[in-house]
Design a protein around this motif. Structure first.
Motif, PDB file in Angstrom:
ATOM      1  N   GLN A   1       3.900   1.495  -1.210  1.00 39.10           N
ATOM      2  CA  GLN A   1       4.508   1.602  -2.535  1.00 39.10           C
ATOM      3  C   GLN A   1       3.530   2.200  -3.527  1.00 39.10           C
ATOM      4  O   GLN A   1       3.890   3.052  -4.336  1.00 39.10           O
ATOM      5  CB  GLN A   1       4.994   0.239  -3.018  1.00 39.10           C
ATOM      6  CG  GLN A   1       6.232  -0.237  -2.307  1.00 39.10           C
ATOM      7  CD  GLN A   1       6.630  -1.646  -2.714  1.00 39.10           C
ATOM      8  OE1 GLN A   1       5.872  -2.360  -3.360  1.00 39.10           O
ATOM      9  NE2 GLN A   1       7.820  -2.051  -2.309  1.00 39.10           N
ATOM     10  N   VAL A   2       2.282   1.768  -3.490  1.00 35.65           N
ATOM     11  CA  VAL A   2       1.265   2.299  -4.399  1.00 35.65           C
ATOM     12  C   VAL A   2       1.063   3.786  -4.128  1.00 35.65           C
ATOM     13  O   VAL A   2       0.989   4.600  -5.055  1.00 35.65           O
ATOM     14  CB  VAL A   2      -0.072   1.525  -4.255  1.00 35.65           C
ATOM     15  CG1 VAL A   2      -1.203   2.252  -4.944  1.00 35.65           C
ATOM     16  CG2 VAL A   2       0.079   0.120  -4.823  1.00 35.65           C
ATOM     17  N   LEU A   3       0.968   4.148  -2.870  1.00 30.54           N
ATOM     18  CA  LEU A   3       0.765   5.555  -2.527  1.00 30.54           C
ATOM     19  C   LEU A   3       1.936   6.421  -2.969  1.00 30.54           C
ATOM     20  O   LEU A   3       1.740   7.524  -3.469  1.00 30.54           O
ATOM     21  CB  LEU A   3       0.544   5.712  -1.022  1.00 30.54           C
ATOM     22  CG  LEU A   3      -0.796   5.217  -0.505  1.00 30.54           C
ATOM     23  CD1 LEU A   3      -0.795   5.223   1.012  1.00 30.54           C
ATOM     24  CD2 LEU A   3      -1.930   6.064  -1.045  1.00 30.54           C
ATOM     25  N   THR A   4       3.149   5.942  -2.788  1.00 29.05           N
ATOM     26  CA  THR A   4       4.304   6.760  -3.166  1.00 29.05           C
ATOM     27  C   THR A   4       4.474   6.826  -4.677  1.00 29.05           C
ATOM     28  O   THR A   4       4.948   7.825  -5.196  1.00 29.05           O
ATOM     29  CB  THR A   4       5.601   6.240  -2.519  1.00 29.05           C
ATOM     30  OG1 THR A   4       5.797   4.873  -2.867  1.00 29.05           O
ATOM     31  CG2 THR A   4       5.557   6.398  -1.017  1.00 29.05           C
ATOM     32  N   GLN A   5       4.053   5.794  -5.392  1.00 29.01           N
ATOM     33  CA  GLN A   5       4.177   5.809  -6.852  1.00 29.01           C
ATOM     34  C   GLN A   5       3.034   6.594  -7.493  1.00 29.01           C
ATOM     35  O   GLN A   5       3.252   7.454  -8.327  1.00 29.01           O
ATOM     36  CB  GLN A   5       4.192   4.384  -7.399  1.00 29.01           C
ATOM     37  CG  GLN A   5       5.453   3.644  -7.065  1.00 29.01           C
ATOM     38  CD  GLN A   5       5.370   2.181  -7.420  1.00 29.01           C
ATOM     39  OE1 GLN A   5       4.358   1.692  -7.902  1.00 29.01           O
ATOM     40  NE2 GLN A   5       6.450   1.455  -7.167  1.00 29.01           N
ATOM     41  N   ASN A   6       1.813   6.292  -7.107  1.00 28.07           N
ATOM     42  CA  ASN A   6       0.650   6.894  -7.751  1.00 28.07           C
ATOM     43  C   ASN A   6       0.287   8.253  -7.177  1.00 28.07           C
ATOM     44  O   ASN A   6      -0.326   9.064  -7.866  1.00 28.07           O
ATOM     45  CB  ASN A   6      -0.560   5.963  -7.638  1.00 28.07           C
ATOM     46  CG  ASN A   6      -0.368   4.690  -8.416  1.00 28.07           C
ATOM     47  OD1 ASN A   6       0.481   4.615  -9.296  1.00 28.07           O
ATOM     48  ND2 ASN A   6      -1.136   3.673  -8.095  1.00 28.07           N
ATOM     49  N   GLY A   7       0.634   8.499  -5.940  1.00 30.50           N
ATOM     50  CA  GLY A   7       0.252   9.743  -5.300  1.00 30.50           C
ATOM     51  C   GLY A   7       1.259  10.858  -5.499  1.00 30.50           C
ATOM     52  O   GLY A   7       1.069  11.952  -4.996  1.00 30.50           O
ATOM     53  N   GLY A   8       2.325  10.570  -6.193  1.00 30.92           N
ATOM     54  CA  GLY A   8       3.325  11.588  -6.428  1.00 30.92           C
ATOM     55  C   GLY A   8       4.168  11.902  -5.203  1.00 30.92           C
ATOM     56  O   GLY A   8       4.868  12.899  -5.165  1.00 30.92           O
TER      57      GLY A   8
ATOM     58  N   ARG B   1       0.830  -1.208   0.000  1.00 31.45           N
ATOM     59  CA  ARG B   1       0.000   0.000   0.000  1.00 31.45           C
ATOM     60  C   ARG B   1       0.865   1.259   0.000  1.00 31.45           C
ATOM     61  O   ARG B   1       0.564   2.222  -0.698  1.00 31.45           O
ATOM     62  CB  ARG B   1      -0.919   0.001   1.216  1.00 31.45           C
ATOM     63  CG  ARG B   1      -2.031  -1.025   1.115  1.00 31.45           C
ATOM     64  CD  ARG B   1      -2.868  -1.104   2.356  1.00 31.45           C
ATOM     65  NE  ARG B   1      -3.531   0.160   2.634  1.00 31.45           N
ATOM     66  CZ  ARG B   1      -4.139   0.439   3.769  1.00 31.45           C
ATOM     67  NH1 ARG B   1      -4.169  -0.460   4.738  1.00 31.45           N
ATOM     68  NH2 ARG B   1      -4.723   1.590   3.950  1.00 31.45           N
TER      69      ARG B   1
END
Length: 84
Positions: A57-64, A55
């Motif tokens: 990783q997804v936040l840091t990749q997709n959330g900028g 989660r």
């Protein structure tokens, strides 16, 4: 025993199991049952931590968001002027 549902409770129960097993005063069958429960709790906690990592990783990749660990390590790296 019921399946674990909460990470913090699972960690607390696992801690109690480790303490009981370290004392070494349990009969063999009870020690094996405690060990089996400990394995179940350990797997549950590992899965929860893996899910949390995904989660993040997804936040840091997709959330900028930037990778805070890399930024922190960069801030701690010695600068050329610091080496003198």
């Amino acid at each position: 025993m019921t399946d674990p549902t909460d990470f913090e409770q699972a960690i607390a129960e696992l801690d109690g199991i480790v303490r009981a097993l370290e004392q070494g005063d349990q009969p063999l069958e009870q020690s094996l049952a405690l060990f089996e429960r400990g394995v179940t709790l350990s797997r549950f906690c590992h899965e929860k931590l893996t899910d949390a990592e995904k989660r993040i990783q997804v936040l840091t990749q997709n959330g900028g968001l930037r990778d805070e660990t890399a930024a922190f390590e960069k801030d701690l790296a010695p600068r050329p002027a610091d080496r003198a």
